[in-house]
Design a protein around this motif. Structure first.
Motif, PDB file in Angstrom:
ATOM      1  N   GLU A  44      31.609 -32.315  56.327  1.00 27.79           N
ATOM      2  CA  GLU A  44      31.734 -31.384  55.197  1.00 27.79           C
ATOM      3  C   GLU A  44      31.176 -31.980  53.910  1.00 27.79           C
TER       4      GLU A  44
ATOM      5  N   ARG B  81      26.414 -23.928  59.666  1.00 27.40           N
ATOM      6  CA  ARG B  81      25.401 -22.878  59.701  1.00 27.40           C
ATOM      7  C   ARG B  81      24.835 -22.683  58.298  1.00 27.40           C
TER       8      ARG B  81
ATOM      9  N   THR C 123      18.776 -18.306  60.048  1.00 27.35           N
ATOM     10  CA  THR C 123      19.918 -19.203  60.150  1.00 27.35           C
ATOM     11  C   THR C 123      19.513 -20.464  60.907  1.00 27.35           C
TER      12      THR C 123
ATOM     13  N   THR D 133      27.992 -21.989  55.844  1.00 29.66           N
ATOM     14  CA  THR D 133      29.290 -21.785  56.473  1.00 29.66           C
ATOM     15  C   THR D 133      29.434 -22.812  57.584  1.00 29.66           C
ATOM     16  N   ASP D 134      30.325 -23.778  57.355  1.00 33.01           N
ATOM     17  CA  ASP D 134      30.486 -24.887  58.302  1.00 33.01           C
ATOM     18  C   ASP D 134      29.125 -25.547  58.532  1.00 33.01           C
TER      19      ASP D 134
END
Length: 847
Positions: free
Chosen positions: A831, A782, A823, A779-780
């Motif tokens: 991206e 992470r 994490t 996620t982004d």
């Protein structure tokens, strides 16, 4: 006899240098700063400097009659500042020196005469005198302006300013001849080692004794024309008297061409935080010639500068203006004192306890190497390595005497990330007895004055590993530290006065256990070499040699070892890697095994040293970075890609950390009691309701065989011995055997580290562990890693192929329990780059 009547080695050294004065001791006039921003009148605006950096012409060989004022038919263009080697490579006239054995070809360019020339227009709109400034030329040069010889110089760390006012014309031609680097054979077993560096003052780590053999040649620092004013400021020096009270002192060296009554304007403003700007106007009467003004003042609500992890790196900017002369520089409110070890003052020891802003600290650190043999010392390159040093919890780096008085970009960034610097002058192995005294003195004085306002600079050193650090040059450096600064300690050598260097495992062929029980009052240097990542190795191997295996069959691989293969480099490397390797292995396993050895050996010294505080006050492993791509002692390779060691050392230096100590790597079938410690540099546990340290042992099948829990009792920042982790002789028969140590505070995991032992008897055991499965969720920036198998995942590594030299991971080389999620944050990746994310571990099921 009480300590008050004893003298430490610091004291006796200071007395022996015979300094005429201590710059920091004289008091100044008291002034009061007002809460007003400094406003300079229009009259203070002076003619600006004229940069002569940019496109220059380059040509090889020839003499003055052929080169001065004539067209150069054999020229090419390059950008100054740069080295000759970089200019040739950029122009497509030299193959990449970092690839294969191209360095051998590139090295020959150091033994030619080189001519550099630029043309520039000049128009003066005032009566200023103009000085030509070269901040760095390597090494011996002759300079002409408009066909007239104006200077000859030797020494690569700056040339005294040259008054060229009478020679300037509307159109000008500046020509520099660089003399060839001499060659002086040094060792029979290393024909490349050039000892001629001992006859000058240069970066010596590029002269063929360590994986770089490109003796520096070039205009490697900026060139500019500087206008002089009738009243000139000469590098004012601001320093801290009392950090807590914000008490400061300012010394203003100043010169005037004639007697004058003027106003000195002082401005202080926060540089990297919000706060009140301050200023003061001070009437001054100046005599003709050189003088010195001194002031004392208080900065209200002072915000201090602290080393990494110990507080914020608050910086201020100082502006001093008199007439049209204006000086600006950043500074920090920071004091440094050196206190004795717990045994008290000792005449044979330096005081090794660093005291910053009144606080006794443990120094977690590393060595710093010249960032590039081609002298491509960009701010971006510094940012990469220094940000990784910050992440590694580094508080100090030793810029050792084989390198350079570091650049302003380097020190500015160290100020901002909180890394203290032990700056050594460019001498090593008693070279101070051979190097020209006038060049050494010019270098030391010039750069002491340049660097002394940076709060990250905390110590001066005479040089690297000189067995006999005595004599005129050593004393000169000591006098300069006192007379031109006076606020920082100076050490005549490193190691000296209680510090220690140790390479028993690499150069001494000692067993890797040598590192496990090594102790010192202060570690100045030690380490173990390893191979960079496979990706990095393939960047410096030519395509045609990437498939050659084993490594002894690959001359390009051998060339990129510490001494180009001349010092049994490959044999030493294999001896360390083979602790972990199976009988037959490939490059990937060889790289991993060598990095395991480095991480294991160095980490054990780091942790043992921390647990011994204050008997040991600091540890500087060798080293963070490289000057050239090669097998080396660095934790981050030349390209900027971290090795496993980077992440292991990051864990070892965490301010809140739990660890287990080992005296031996192998103890199969033996009952052991392993000491367990909690380390809390900032006394964080005092504010925690509940803290628990858990230590677990796993056998070769990754079965849990023992678990013990401990409750730390906070005791300031002192190491906490929690007890022992005990394993019976039946429990230690496993090969390999793993120990995992966790610290949890108020139910929040704070630190985990894992160790492997008993790896010698079953060769390659780390590569044959029971497998597990992992999944990734992104996620982004992470990345969540989940162990979806039934066994712990060992040595989990994230990577982004092709981008590891600039992407950073908040953690790596992980132990993840079955069913556990961890994490990791990724920085530096966009991206698109994140889509290339890859994961591996020692026991992951390959898709």
């Amino acid at each position: 006899m009480s300590d008050m009547n004893k003298f430490s080695l610091d004291d006796t050294d200071r007395l022996s240098f015979g300094a005429a004065r201590n710059l920091s001791e004289a008091a100044g006039s008291e002034i009061v700063l007002q809460p007003l921003d400094l406003r300079l009148p229009d009259s203070a605006h002076h003619a600006e400097e004229l940069s002569l950096c940019g496109t220059w012409e380059f040509a090889r060989d020839g003499n003055a009659s052929a080169r001065l004022g004539t067209p150069w038919k054999d020229k090419f263009t390059g950008h100054v500042p740069c080295s000759i080697h970089k200019a040739l490579f950029d122009a497509g006239l030299l193959p990449d020196p970092t690839v294969g054995r191209n360095q051998i070809l590139a090295r020959e360019e150091s033994f030619h005469t080189w001519w550099l020339r630029c043309r520039f227009r000049f128009s003066a709109d005032n009566d200023s005198r103009w000085h030509l400034c070269f901040d760095g030329v390597a090494d011996r040069c002759i300079i002409w302006l408009n066909g007239k010889e104006i200077a000859r110089h030797q020494g690569m760390f700056g040339i005294p300013e040259i008054d060229v006012t009478e020679l300037l014309e509307p159109d000008n031609e500046l020509t520099v001849m660089l003399e060839p680097i001499p060659f002086e054979a040094m060792e029979e077993n290393n024909a490349a080692n050039n000892a001629s560096w001992r006859r000058s003052v240069v970066i010596n780590n590029v002269y063929g004794w360590h994986y770089s053999n490109l003796p520096s040649l070039g205009i490697w620092q900026p060139v500019r024309l500087r206008p002089l004013a009738a009243i000139e400021l000469h590098d004012p020096f601001i320093f801290t008297r009392d950090a807590a009270a914000g008490r400061m002192a300012l010394c203003v060296p100043i010169s005037a061409t004639a007697p004058a009554t003027e106003t000195l304007r002082l401005g202080i403003r926060p540089l990297n935080f919000d706060g009140q700007a301050l200023s003061c106007d001070i009437p001054v009467k100046l005599d003709a010639g050189h003088g010195e003004l001194r002031y004392e003042f208080t900065i209200p609500h002072a915000r201090l500068w602290w080393p990494n992890d110990l507080g914020e790196q608050n910086l201020y900017e100082m502006t001093v203006a008199v007439g049209t002369s204006v000086y600006r520089h950043q500074f920090g409110i920071r004091t440094i004192e050196m206190a004795p070890l717990p045994g008290g003052v000792d005449a044979n020891l330096y005081n090794w306890q660093f005291v910053i802003n009144g606080r006794h600290i443990f120094v977690s650190g590393t060595g710093w190497c010249t960032a590039d043999a081609l002298l491509d010392l960009t701010r971006e390159r510094y940012e990469r390595f220094l940000s990784l040093a910050r992440d590694q919890h580094i508080r100090m780096m030793r810029a050792w005497g084989c390198g350079l008085p570091e650049t302003d970009d380097f020190y500015d960034l160290c100020d901002r990330v909180g890394i203290m610097i032990m700056q050594e002058w460019p001498t090593a192995w008693d070279s101070h007895n051979d190097q020209p005294m006038d060049i050494l003195k010019e270098t030391v004085e010039r750069h002491t004055i340049r660097l002394r306002n940076y709060p990250s600079l905390v110590m001066y050193g005479a040089g690297n590993e000189s067995p006999n650090p005595f004599g005129e040059a050593i004393d000169m450096m000591g006098r300069a530290a006192i007379e031109l600064d006076g606020t920082r300690p100076y050490h005549r050598g490193e190691p000296w006065g209680g510090s220690k260097h140790d390479y028993g495992t690499w150069w001494g062929n000692e067993h890797i256990d040598h590192h496990l029980s090594a102790v010192a009052p202060f570690w100045g240097e030690f380490g173990l070499a390893s191979v960079p990542s496979v990706e990095s190795v393939n960047r410096y191997l030519p395509e045609e040699s990437r498939e050659l295996w084993p490594p002894e069959n690959n001359p390009d691989f051998v060339y990129h070892t510490p001494v180009f293969g001349y010092a049994n480099d490959l044999a030493r490397l294999k001896r360390c890697a083979e602790y972990f390797l199976p009988q037959d292995y490939d490059l990937k396993q060889f790289v991993a095994a060598s990095q395991f050895a480095q991480a294991l050996a160095v980490r054990r010294v780091l942790e043992r040293s921390r647990t011994r505080y204050p008997e040991c006050t600091g540890v500087l492993y060798y080293k963070l970075n490289d000057n050239f791509p090669a097998v080396s002692w660095s934790s981050v390779d030349w390209y900027g890609a971290p090795k496993i060691a980077h992440y292991v050392f990051q864990d070892s230096f965490e301010p809140l950390h739990a660890c287990v100590l080992f005296d031996h790597c192998g103890f199969e079938g033996q009952a052991v009691e392993l000491p367990v410690y909690a380390l809390d540099d900032n006394n964080e546990l005092a504010a925690v309701r509940h803290c628990e340290v858990t230590v677990r042992a796993f056998d070769a099948g990754l079965h849990l065989i023992r678990e013990q829990r401990y409750t730390p009792q906070p005791d300031g920042s002192a190491p906490m011995r929690l007890g022992s982790f005990c394993l019976s002789c039946e429990e230690t028969v496993s090969a390999p055997l793993f120990v995992v140590c966790d610290i949890v505070a108020d139910q929040s995991p704070r630190s985990r580290t894992f160790y492997f032992s008993n790896f010698e008897s079953t060769r390659g055991g780390l590569f044959r562990l029971p497998q597990t499965t992992l999944t990734l969720f992104v996620t982004d920036n992470r990345v969540t890693i989940r162990n979806t198998g039934a066994k712990p995942a060992v040595g989990v590594m994230l990577a982004i192929p092709g981008h590891n030299h600039y992407v950073s991971f908040s953690d790596n080389f992980l132990w993840i329990d079955p069913g556990q999620e961890l994490t990791v944050l990724v920085s530096g990746a966009d991206e698109t780059t994140m889509t290339l994310l890859a994961i591996s571990c020692l026991n992951m099921v390959e898709e």
